[in-house]
Design a protein around this motif. Structure first.
Motif, PDB file in Angstrom:
ATOM      1  N   UNK A   1       0.817  -1.207   0.000  1.00 26.64           N
ATOM      2  CA  UNK A   1       0.000   0.000   0.000  1.00 26.64           C
ATOM      3  C   UNK A   1       0.856   1.263   0.000  1.00 26.64           C
ATOM      4  N   UNK A   2       2.009   1.198   0.626  1.00 31.15           N
ATOM      5  CA  UNK A   2       2.928   2.331   0.582  1.00 31.15           C
ATOM      6  C   UNK A   2       3.572   2.472  -0.789  1.00 31.15           C
ATOM      7  N   UNK A   3       3.497   1.426  -1.606  1.00 33.10           N
ATOM      8  CA  UNK A   3       4.049   1.462  -2.968  1.00 33.10           C
ATOM      9  C   UNK A   3       3.031   1.910  -4.007  1.00 33.10           C
TER      10      UNK A   3
ATOM     11  N   UNK B   1       0.817   3.413  -9.421  1.00 30.51           N
ATOM     12  CA  UNK B   1      -0.150   4.154 -10.221  1.00 30.51           C
ATOM     13  C   UNK B   1       0.364   5.528 -10.649  1.00 30.51           C
ATOM     14  N   UNK B   2       1.680   5.701 -10.619  1.00 32.36           N
ATOM     15  CA  UNK B   2       2.252   7.027 -10.900  1.00 32.36           C
ATOM     16  C   UNK B   2       2.006   7.491 -12.328  1.00 32.36           C
TER      17      UNK B   2
ATOM     18  N   UNK C   1      -2.558  10.938  -7.962  1.00 32.38           N
ATOM     19  CA  UNK C   1      -2.637  11.729  -6.724  1.00 32.38           C
ATOM     20  C   UNK C   1      -3.381  10.972  -5.627  1.00 32.38           C
ATOM     21  N   UNK C   2      -4.403  10.251  -6.004  1.00 33.86           N
ATOM     22  CA  UNK C   2      -5.155   9.476  -5.012  1.00 33.86           C
ATOM     23  C   UNK C   2      -4.282   8.370  -4.429  1.00 33.86           C
ATOM     24  N   UNK C   3      -3.468   7.742  -5.286  1.00 32.87           N
ATOM     25  CA  UNK C   3      -2.557   6.690  -4.820  1.00 32.87           C
ATOM     26  C   UNK C   3      -1.497   7.274  -3.888  1.00 32.87           C
TER      27      UNK C   3
ATOM     28  N   UNK D   1       8.499  -5.540   6.625  1.00 27.17           N
ATOM     29  CA  UNK D   1       8.356  -4.548   7.686  1.00 27.17           C
ATOM     30  C   UNK D   1       9.702  -3.869   7.934  1.00 27.17           C
ATOM     31  N   UNK D   2      10.751  -4.674   8.161  1.00 28.14           N
ATOM     32  CA  UNK D   2      12.060  -4.122   8.505  1.00 28.14           C
ATOM     33  C   UNK D   2      12.742  -3.472   7.308  1.00 28.14           C
ATOM     34  N   UNK D   3      12.808  -4.186   6.178  1.00 26.43           N
ATOM     35  CA  UNK D   3      13.557  -3.676   5.027  1.00 26.43           C
ATOM     36  C   UNK D   3      12.717  -2.757   4.145  1.00 26.43           C
ATOM     37  N   UNK D   4      11.520  -3.191   3.793  1.00 24.04           N
ATOM     38  CA  UNK D   4      10.698  -2.411   2.870  1.00 24.04           C
ATOM     39  C   UNK D   4      10.112  -1.166   3.518  1.00 24.04           C
TER      40      UNK D   4
END
Length: 458
Positions: free
Chosen positions: A290-292, A297-298, A305-307, A345-348
């Motif tokens: 979700x952070x990606x 969607x760039x 913008x929504x992404x 979690x740790x790396x990404x």
């Protein structure tokens, strides 16, 4: 076909419908991949951090070697079967991203390369069928829910023990290693839990309103984790919004190179959570995906913008609780735990200290560190299904390191890691329960004693 941005599709995604596709959107990798490849100076700092290089010592099974193969492909070399095999063997754990002094975005490189593999490389029929079966099941909560009953009956009637003792499982290993891995990894299933309400009210004065992702595997195979997450957030003063129509976030598809599928899932998730200020996620792979969205969607003018907005307001549970600060009373919980760093979690996401800080805030709890915490356990989304032999080797290494801590309980913040390490521990004959950070916090906030916690998790 329902349009990907149709609000009804968001509900269908949770109900088990396949997502739409977006063939008309230009692929960002067409121009970005060559630029990212040039960042690598081939220094080799990534080699000792790469799980497959640690296992086999093969240059082409290291990030540096794979980047060399990517460069060859950009320069015109076809995606041959041996080349694709090296890409398939990558776990996508992102340990190399943490280790790289040049800031190489290997996470972007491997995802874009896998997208090209899926578009250009014809896989053998059996492999293609296995992959389609996995991606037609696991991202769909209702399909997983339909599987629960037969799977629970298989586990509870003794049929599973019969299969294991009769040698049928060994036969299945030879016929289909992926199916055998699914059988081994399936967690013990209890009775189906009632669906969480669409809103869980804050206890005491409300401090915030947050949306909560329930996930796919997390929702159906680990419902206690979601229930604990909602309770902890409520006890810390949050109104928790749990949209009924939510479906898959697209993590499995994104990390496997199925970008069209991932984009459709992403759009539906954006629509579902657009009205909340913060989205709390308790599965490392989902939060990472979700952070990606901002990258995924760039190149889509209608969604970029929504992404970006959704990525900016996504938080891992531990990350958010530390930002919010503690309010609810922590009761003593005299248990010795080992904390496992999930790679996504740790790396990404760079979330390492926050889970440890939350556990350290529980009176009586002792946290022990696991050796080689940056080396993946072998789960890696669907990796342990498609590369079961390599995954088992890594799982065995992780299980030995967990056992060496002498801890009574393993804490992991990702459902895939929980299943992978539990399976590896069981193969060793070790019966160490695995809990999510949310479950430990929940037990402390509710004042459960040690025996109640360990008994509930057994």
């Amino acid at each position: 076909m329902t349009a990907p941005n149709d609000p009804a599709a968001a509900n269908d995604a949770g109900a088990g419908a396949d997502p739409g596709t977006d063939k008309d959107v230009a692929a960002p990798q067409d121009r970005e991949l060559p630029q990212l490849l040039s960042d690598c100076v081939h220094c080799g700092f990534c080699l000792p951090t790469c799980p497959t290089y640690v296992l086999w010592g093969e240059e082409m099974d290291s990030p540096r070697g794979r980047i060399h193969l990517m460069q060859q492909h950009v320069e015109g070399a076809p995606l041959s079967a041996p080349m694709v095999e090296h890409f398939d063997r990558c776990l996508g754990c992102m340990a190399c991203v943490t280790a790289c002094p040049s800031g190489v975005q290997y996470d972007r490189l491997i995802e874009m390369t896998r997208a090209e593999v899926e578009q250009e490389h014809p896989r053998p029929v059996a492999e293609r069928l296995t992959r389609e079966a996995v991606f037609r099941l696991f991202p769909y909560p209702r399909r997983l829910h339909a599987l629960r009953g037969p799977l629970r009956a298989y586990q509870r009637t003794g049929l599973r023990r019969l299969v294991q003792r009769s040698g049928l499982l060994g036969l299945l290993e030879r016929v289909s290693p992926s199916l055998a891995a699914m059988e081994r990894l399936a967690p013990p299933l209890g009775k189906a839990q009632p669906r969480l309400p669409e809103r869980v009210a804050a206890r005491g004065e409300r401090r915030a309103t947050v949306g909560m992702l329930t996930g796919c595997v997390q929702r159906e195979f680990f419902p206690d984790v979601n229930a604990a997450t909602a309770r902890v957030l409520a006890l810390e003063g949050c109104d928790v919004v749990i949209p009924k129509g939510q479906g898959c976030c697209g993590a499995l598809s994104l990390h496997a190179g199925r970008q069209e599928e991932a984009r459709a899932f992403a759009r539906r998730t954006i629509e579902t959570f657009e009205d909340v200020d913060v989205i709390v996620v308790n599965a490392a792979g989902c939060g990472s995906a979700m952070k990606e969205y901002v990258h995924l969607l760039s190149d889509d003018p209608a969604w970029a913008e929504r992404a970006k907005a959704l990525s900016a307001k996504t938080r891992d549970l531990a990350e958010y609780l530390v930002e919010l600060g503690p309010r609810a009373q922590r009761h003593p919980l005299p248990v010795t735990v080992a904390y496992h760093d999930a790679c996504h979690l740790a790396h990404a996401q760079g979330v390492r200290s926050q889970p440890r800080a939350l556990l350290a805030g529980i009176p009586g709890l002792t946290v022990r560190e696991i050796a080689d915490p940056d080396v993946c356990c072998g789960s890696a989304g669907t990796y342990n299904l498609f590369q079961p032999e390599a995954a088992a080797e890594l799982g065995d290494r992780k299980a030995a390191d967990v056992r060496a801590t002498g801890a009574e309980l393993l804490v992991a913040a990702n459902p895939g890691c929980a299943m992978q390490i539990s399976d590896a521990l069981a193969r060793r004959g070790d019966r160490i329960s695995v809990a999510h950070t949310a479950e430990i916090l929940d037990a402390s906030l509710r004042g459960l004693d040690r025996s109640a916690l360990l008994g509930r998790l057994t």
